[in-house]
Motif scaffolding. Structure first.
Motif, PDB file in Angstrom:
ATOM      1  N   ALA A   8       0.921  -1.240   0.248  1.00  0.00           N
ATOM      2  CA  ALA A   8      -0.022  -0.160  -0.103  1.00  0.00           C
ATOM      3  C   ALA A   8       0.876   1.276   0.079  1.00  0.00           C
ATOM      4  CB  ALA A   8      -1.057  -0.161   1.242  1.00  0.00           C
ATOM      5  N   PHE A   9       0.363   2.140  -0.788  1.00  0.00           N
ATOM      6  CA  PHE A   9       1.133   3.453  -0.611  1.00  0.00           C
ATOM      7  C   PHE A   9       0.799   4.344   0.802  1.00  0.00           C
ATOM      8  CE2 PHE A   9       0.727   7.994  -0.970  1.00  0.00           C
ATOM      9  CZ  PHE A   9       1.994   8.491  -1.834  1.00  0.00           C
ATOM     10  N   HIS A  10       1.896   4.442   1.354  1.00  0.00           N
ATOM     11  CA  HIS A  10       2.113   5.162   2.730  1.00  0.00           C
ATOM     12  C   HIS A  10       1.586   6.411   2.578  1.00  0.00           C
ATOM     13  CE1 HIS A  10       3.599   5.103   7.003  1.00  0.00           C
ATOM     14  NE2 HIS A  10       2.610   5.595   6.951  1.00  0.00           N
ATOM     15  N   VAL A  11       0.421   7.102   3.526  1.00  0.00           N
ATOM     16  CA  VAL A  11       0.011   8.159   3.204  1.00  0.00           C
ATOM     17  C   VAL A  11       1.031   9.157   4.525  1.00  0.00           C
ATOM     18  CG1 VAL A  11      -1.746  10.105   3.488  1.00  0.00           C
ATOM     19  CG2 VAL A  11      -2.146   7.795   2.451  1.00  0.00           C
ATOM     20  N   LYS A  12       1.989   9.918   4.019  1.00  0.00           N
ATOM     21  CA  LYS A  12       2.689  10.604   4.899  1.00  0.00           C
ATOM     22  C   LYS A  12       3.555  11.450   3.986  1.00  0.00           C
ATOM     23  CE  LYS A  12       6.868   7.798   5.726  1.00  0.00           C
ATOM     24  NZ  LYS A  12       8.046   7.279   6.717  1.00  0.00           N
ATOM     25  N   ASN A  13       3.936  12.826   4.555  1.00  0.00           N
ATOM     26  CA  ASN A  13       4.967  13.604   3.601  1.00  0.00           C
ATOM     27  C   ASN A  13       4.433  13.808   2.511  1.00  0.00           C
ATOM     28  OD1 ASN A  13       6.248  13.730   6.315  1.00  0.00           O
ATOM     29  ND2 ASN A  13       7.690  11.933   5.755  1.00  0.00           N
ATOM     30  N   LEU A  14       3.259  14.055   1.999  1.00  0.00           N
ATOM     31  CA  LEU A  14       2.632  14.038   0.971  1.00  0.00           C
ATOM     32  C   LEU A  14       3.260  15.315  -0.009  1.00  0.00           C
ATOM     33  CD1 LEU A  14      -1.072  13.191   1.310  1.00  0.00           C
ATOM     34  CD2 LEU A  14       1.009  11.857   0.829  1.00  0.00           C
ATOM     35  N   GLY A  15       3.544  16.565   0.619  1.00  0.00           N
ATOM     36  CA  GLY A  15       3.881  17.613   0.201  1.00  0.00           C
ATOM     37  C   GLY A  15       5.378  17.532  -0.538  1.00  0.00           C
ATOM     38  N   SER A  16       6.216  16.775  -0.005  1.00  0.00           N
ATOM     39  CA  SER A  16       7.577  16.340  -0.527  1.00  0.00           C
ATOM     40  C   SER A  16       7.524  15.179  -1.573  1.00  0.00           C
ATOM     41  CB  SER A  16       8.463  16.090   0.513  1.00  0.00           C
ATOM     42  OG  SER A  16       8.047  15.051   1.456  1.00  0.00           O
ATOM     43  N   ARG A  17       6.299  14.550  -1.676  1.00  0.00           N
ATOM     44  CA  ARG A  17       6.178  13.375  -2.573  1.00  0.00           C
ATOM     45  C   ARG A  17       5.585  13.629  -3.840  1.00  0.00           C
ATOM     46  NH1 ARG A  17       4.526   8.285   1.123  1.00  0.00           N
ATOM     47  NH2 ARG A  17       4.642   7.394  -0.929  1.00  0.00           N
ATOM     48  N   LEU A  18       5.153  14.850  -3.905  1.00  0.00           N
ATOM     49  CA  LEU A  18       4.471  15.329  -5.481  1.00  0.00           C
ATOM     50  C   LEU A  18       5.352  15.004  -6.671  1.00  0.00           C
ATOM     51  CD1 LEU A  18       2.541  18.330  -4.377  1.00  0.00           C
ATOM     52  CD2 LEU A  18       1.399  16.240  -4.902  1.00  0.00           C
ATOM     53  N   HIS A  19       4.889  14.512  -7.835  1.00  0.00           N
ATOM     54  CA  HIS A  19       5.938  14.319  -8.681  1.00  0.00           C
ATOM     55  C   HIS A  19       5.833  15.781  -9.611  1.00  0.00           C
ATOM     56  CE1 HIS A  19       6.784  13.256 -13.070  1.00  0.00           C
ATOM     57  NE2 HIS A  19       7.163  12.279 -12.418  1.00  0.00           N
ATOM     58  N   SER A  20       7.074  16.239  -9.737  1.00  0.00           N
ATOM     59  CA  SER A  20       7.458  17.369 -10.293  1.00  0.00           C
ATOM     60  C   SER A  20       6.865  17.460 -11.705  1.00  0.00           C
ATOM     61  CB  SER A  20       8.825  17.477 -10.410  1.00  0.00           C
ATOM     62  OG  SER A  20       9.139  18.689 -11.134  1.00  0.00           O
ATOM     63  N   GLY A  21       6.019  18.897 -11.687  1.00  0.00           N
ATOM     64  CA  GLY A  21       5.471  18.927 -13.152  1.00  0.00           C
ATOM     65  C   GLY A  21       4.163  18.031 -13.461  1.00  0.00           C
ATOM     66  N   SER A  22       3.557  17.456 -12.539  1.00  0.00           N
ATOM     67  CA  SER A  22       2.574  16.616 -12.549  1.00  0.00           C
ATOM     68  C   SER A  22       1.096  17.487 -12.619  1.00  0.00           C
ATOM     69  CB  SER A  22       2.260  15.446 -12.011  1.00  0.00           C
ATOM     70  OG  SER A  22       2.238  15.831 -10.528  1.00  0.00           O
ATOM     71  N   ARG A  23       1.103  18.612 -12.229  1.00  0.00           N
ATOM     72  CA  ARG A  23      -0.286  19.355 -12.083  1.00  0.00           C
ATOM     73  C   ARG A  23      -0.792  19.447 -13.097  1.00  0.00           C
ATOM     74  NH1 ARG A  23      -1.496  24.852 -12.504  1.00  0.00           N
ATOM     75  NH2 ARG A  23      -3.248  25.526 -11.175  1.00  0.00           N
ATOM     76  N   THR A  24      -2.359  19.030 -13.259  1.00  0.00           N
ATOM     77  CA  THR A  24      -3.012  18.906 -14.368  1.00  0.00           C
ATOM     78  C   THR A  24      -4.405  19.588 -14.045  1.00  0.00           C
ATOM     79  OG1 THR A  24      -2.021  16.829 -14.883  1.00  0.00           O
ATOM     80  CG2 THR A  24      -4.046  17.501 -16.058  1.00  0.00           C
ATOM     81  N   VAL A  25      -4.477  20.844 -14.832  1.00  0.00           N
ATOM     82  CA  VAL A  25      -5.733  21.647 -14.662  1.00  0.00           C
ATOM     83  C   VAL A  25      -6.825  20.719 -15.593  1.00  0.00           C
ATOM     84  CG1 VAL A  25      -6.924  23.941 -14.829  1.00  0.00           C
ATOM     85  CG2 VAL A  25      -4.702  23.512 -14.229  1.00  0.00           C
ATOM     86  N   LEU A  26      -8.011  20.754 -14.737  1.00  0.00           N
ATOM     87  CA  LEU A  26      -9.262  20.247 -15.674  1.00  0.00           C
ATOM     88  C   LEU A  26     -10.229  21.012 -15.976  1.00  0.00           C
ATOM     89  CD1 LEU A  26     -10.117  16.959 -13.276  1.00  0.00           C
ATOM     90  CD2 LEU A  26      -8.465  17.221 -14.982  1.00  0.00           C
ATOM     91  N   GLY A  27     -11.215  20.852 -16.820  1.00  0.00           N
ATOM     92  CA  GLY A  27     -12.383  21.647 -17.097  1.00  0.00           C
ATOM     93  C   GLY A  27     -11.966  22.385 -18.364  1.00  0.00           C
ATOM     94  N   ASP A  28     -12.325  23.644 -18.543  1.00  0.00           N
ATOM     95  CA  ASP A  28     -12.144  24.458 -19.997  1.00  0.00           C
ATOM     96  C   ASP A  28     -10.757  24.661 -20.024  1.00  0.00           C
ATOM     97  OD1 ASP A  28     -14.928  24.498 -20.242  1.00  0.00           O
ATOM     98  OD2 ASP A  28     -14.997  26.295 -19.051  1.00  0.00           O
ATOM     99  N   ALA A  29      -9.735  24.570 -19.111  1.00  0.00           N
ATOM    100  CA  ALA A  29      -8.484  24.860 -19.074  1.00  0.00           C
ATOM    101  C   ALA A  29      -7.500  23.643 -19.528  1.00  0.00           C
ATOM    102  CB  ALA A  29      -7.728  25.715 -17.978  1.00  0.00           C
ATOM    103  N   PHE A  30      -8.209  22.325 -19.618  1.00  0.00           N
ATOM    104  CA  PHE A  30      -7.427  21.256 -19.695  1.00  0.00           C
ATOM    105  C   PHE A  30      -6.632  21.242 -20.882  1.00  0.00           C
ATOM    106  CE2 PHE A  30      -7.350  16.935 -21.372  1.00  0.00           C
ATOM    107  CZ  PHE A  30      -6.766  16.192 -20.309  1.00  0.00           C
ATOM    108  N   GLU A  31      -5.308  20.923 -20.926  1.00  0.00           N
ATOM    109  CA  GLU A  31      -4.415  20.941 -21.969  1.00  0.00           C
ATOM    110  C   GLU A  31      -4.119  19.439 -22.432  1.00  0.00           C
ATOM    111  OE1 GLU A  31      -0.766  22.977 -21.269  1.00  0.00           O
ATOM    112  OE2 GLU A  31      -2.059  24.761 -20.259  1.00  0.00           O
ATOM    113  N   ALA A  32      -4.831  18.801 -23.366  1.00  0.00           N
ATOM    114  CA  ALA A  32      -4.779  17.557 -23.733  1.00  0.00           C
ATOM    115  C   ALA A  32      -3.388  17.057 -24.100  1.00  0.00           C
ATOM    116  CB  ALA A  32      -5.772  17.370 -25.073  1.00  0.00           C
ATOM    117  N   GLN A  33      -2.532  17.790 -24.958  1.00  0.00           N
ATOM    118  CA  GLN A  33      -1.449  17.306 -25.571  1.00  0.00           C
ATOM    119  C   GLN A  33      -0.455  17.212 -24.203  1.00  0.00           C
ATOM    120  OE1 GLN A  33       0.292  19.853 -28.624  1.00  0.00           O
ATOM    121  NE2 GLN A  33       2.129  18.633 -28.693  1.00  0.00           N
ATOM    122  N   LYS A  34      -0.292  18.100 -23.458  1.00  0.00           N
ATOM    123  CA  LYS A  34       0.451  17.972 -22.281  1.00  0.00           C
ATOM    124  C   LYS A  34       0.117  16.988 -21.304  1.00  0.00           C
ATOM    125  CE  LYS A  34       1.744  20.630 -18.107  1.00  0.00           C
ATOM    126  NZ  LYS A  34       1.366  22.036 -17.304  1.00  0.00           N
TER     127      LYS A  34
END
Length: 566
Positions: free
Chosen positions: A520-546
């Motif tokens: 199981a993925f251990h839920v701790k220190n989530l702020g330091s475990r984000l994948h760099s550059g993985s932020r994805t906006v949904l809705g009208d501003a969704f960028e399909a190619q990216k």
């Protein structure tokens, strides 16, 4: 028809033929008249051959006499036979009449039996139809027999496999028995530890009881101090009354000074006396002020002691609460009552010949909070952002989070991927404190001490099933925890953790999310475990190619994980 009846009928026919027979004389025959004798052609021929006529005639007469004798005897025999036959005919006629009566009775019986015969014919037809059905069933049985033979062969094969599995289960049973023995030893140690903890809890209870007594004593002393303060206040009130009386006396003195100038000397004496009295009053007020300040310092000290005692009690209660575990049913009920549903609507190139295809994805989850940051975690399995077996070619994605206790759906603005790219974090951009105040929803959190207990509660969010299992942290990678997995759960019916299940601690806090059947993925220190550059906006501003490029790179990163974590 029996033999006697046949004989009678034949006799009757023979007599009828004899009675009706007619012996016609052949045409051209010569009849003898008036004792004439008719000589046949053969006799004439014999005479012509030189034989004596008399000899021939004598021979013929002898032959004739012989024939006559024979005829007479035959006639008598025939007459006797005729009489006998007539008697037999009479007898046969009687028998025939009896037989006719019997036949008539039998005809009646036959007439009566015609209905039975018709019914028998119908039954025969029915039997014929049943025979045909039986023949068809026989063919079907032959076919099913062939299929049964195949099934029997398959069952034999399955039986062999079952025997192998049974042997394997026997070995596993022996192993489990050994593990059970070791677990018994560990259980005994755990029981001893629990007894020690219980003893410590009893000591803590005794300490709390003593603290309670001390608090009661402090409260009693505080009440006494309050009474003393009340008495001092009453004394101060009396001093105020004295000062008021002195003021009134001073007012009277002023009036006397203004009205009677002759009594100046006496007034001066009175004023000096009043001054002395005022100075005495001031001294009294100073003493009272000192006493009040002393009482105030004592009250402050008592307040400090009470606050220190309350802090100690609060700390003790916090320690006890930290070790207080919740039951399996309590944790699942808390999850069921506070779960939310994530709904994502997405369009991807998955139709015929790469055409756009719109689908919907729904999954149950929970809302977590870290101070003022509210979020939810989900597994990417079957979602628009899946990485296995192949990532989708997305065109658009939008979504929202809804729940029974939420007044309005929460729109999903963006997502991000964790260092394990199968886990998606969804920030909600709401204040969790406001959410708790405006609704009766309970918000989950990650445990401060995840290894306090050795067992966890696993919840299957899709089928609403749950169970309890043990877990340990991975010996080399603390980002994962290993959950006990049963290899033969399909035989025993025991709950078995699976991918995307939620793992809770025994205090009802979220430990992790299953990434496969073992880890199981251990839920701790989530702020330091984000994948760099993985932020994805949904809705009208969704960028399909990216997003599609990101999913492709995350799929490659997934293969970079160790095999046991995949």
């Amino acid at each position: 028809m029996n033999r006697s009846l046949l004989l009678v009928v034949c006799d009757f026919l023979l007599l009828s033929i004899l009675a009706l027979a007619r012996f016609d004389v052949p045409e051209g025959a010569i009849m003898a008249k008036d004792d004439q004798k008719v000589v046949s052609k053969e006799v004439i021929e014999r005479i012509s051959d030189g034989e004596n006529y008399d000899d021939v005639v004598a021979e013929l007469e002898a032959t004739n006499e012989t024939l006559l004798e024979n005829l007479s005897s035959d006639k008598d025999a025939l007459q006797a036979q005729k009489e006998e036959l007539e008697a037999q005919i009479l007898e046969r006629q009687k028998e025939l009449e009896a037989k006719e009566q019997e036949i008539a009775s039998r005809d009646e019986v036959i007439a009566d039996n015609e209905q039975v015969i018709a019914q028998a014919q119908e039954e025969a037809a029915e039997l014929a139809r049943q025979r045909e059905e039986i023949a068809k069933k026989r063919e079907d049985l032959l076919q099913s027999n062939a299929a049964s033979k195949k099934e029997l062969e398959l069952l034999a094969k399955n039986l062999e496999e079952a025997k192998n599995k049974q042997e394997e289960l026997s070995r596993l049973k022996e192993k489990k028995e050994k593990e059970a023995e070791s677990m018994k030893v560990e259980l005994a140690a755990t029981i001893e530890k629990a007894k020690a903890e219980e003893k410590a809890a009893d000591e803590a209870k005794a300490l709390l009881f003593e603290e309670k007594k001390r608090s009661d004593a402090i409260v009693a002393s505080t009440e006494k101090i309050d009474q003393k303060i009340d008495s001092l206040n009453q004394g101060l009130q009396g001093v105020g009354n004295d000062l008021r009386e002195v003021g009134e006396g001073l007012a009277g003195v002023g009036e006397k000074i203004s009205s009677v100038t002759q009594e100046v000397s006496s007034v001066k004496e009175d004023v000096s006396k009043v001054g002395q009295e005022v100075s005495g009053v001031k001294a009294t007020v100073a003493v009272v002020s000192e006493e009040v300040s002393g009482v105030g310092s004592k009250v402050e000290n008592i307040k400090k002691e009470v606050e220190e005692t309350a802090a100690v009690q609060k700390e003790n209660f916090a320690k006890l609460n930290e070790r207080q575990r919740q039951s399996l049913n309590e944790i699942f009920t808390k999850y069921e009552q506070n779960k939310v549903q994530l709904d994502l609507e997405f369009t991807h190139k998955g139709g015929f010949l790469g055409a756009d295809k719109t689908e919907k994805f729904s999954m149950d989850s929970i809302i977590l909070a870290d101070d003022s940051f509210a979020y939810t975690l989900v597994h990417s399995k079957d979602s628009p952002f899946r990485l296995q077996p192949k990532s989708r070619s997305l065109v658009s994605v939008k979504g929202e989070i809804s729940g029974n206790k939420l007044k309005n759906p929460i729109p999903v603005r963006e997502i991000a991927f964790m260092d394990d790219p199968r886990i998606i974090i969804i920030p909600l951009y709401i204040n969790p404190k406001n959410l708790v105040e405006t609704t009766d929803m309970e918000i989950f959190s990650a445990p401060a001490n995840p290894y306090l207990f050795s067992e966890a509660v696993v919840v299957d969010s899709k089928e609403s099933r749950f169970g309890q299992t043990s877990f340990v942290r991975d010996e080399k990678d603390s980002r994962y925890i290993k959950v006990e997995h049963s290899n033969f759960a399909f035989l025993t019916g025991k709950f078995d953790p699976a991918k995307s299940d939620l793992v809770f601690s025994q205090k009802g806090e979220l430990l992790g999310i299953m990434v496969n059947n073992d880890y199981a993925f251990h839920v701790k220190n989530l702020g330091s475990r984000l994948h760099s550059g993985s932020r994805t906006v949904l809705g009208d501003a969704f960028e399909a190619q990216k997003t599609n490029t990101l999913l492709s790179s995350l799929s490659k990163k997934l293969f970079g994980l160790k095999n046991k974590f995949r």
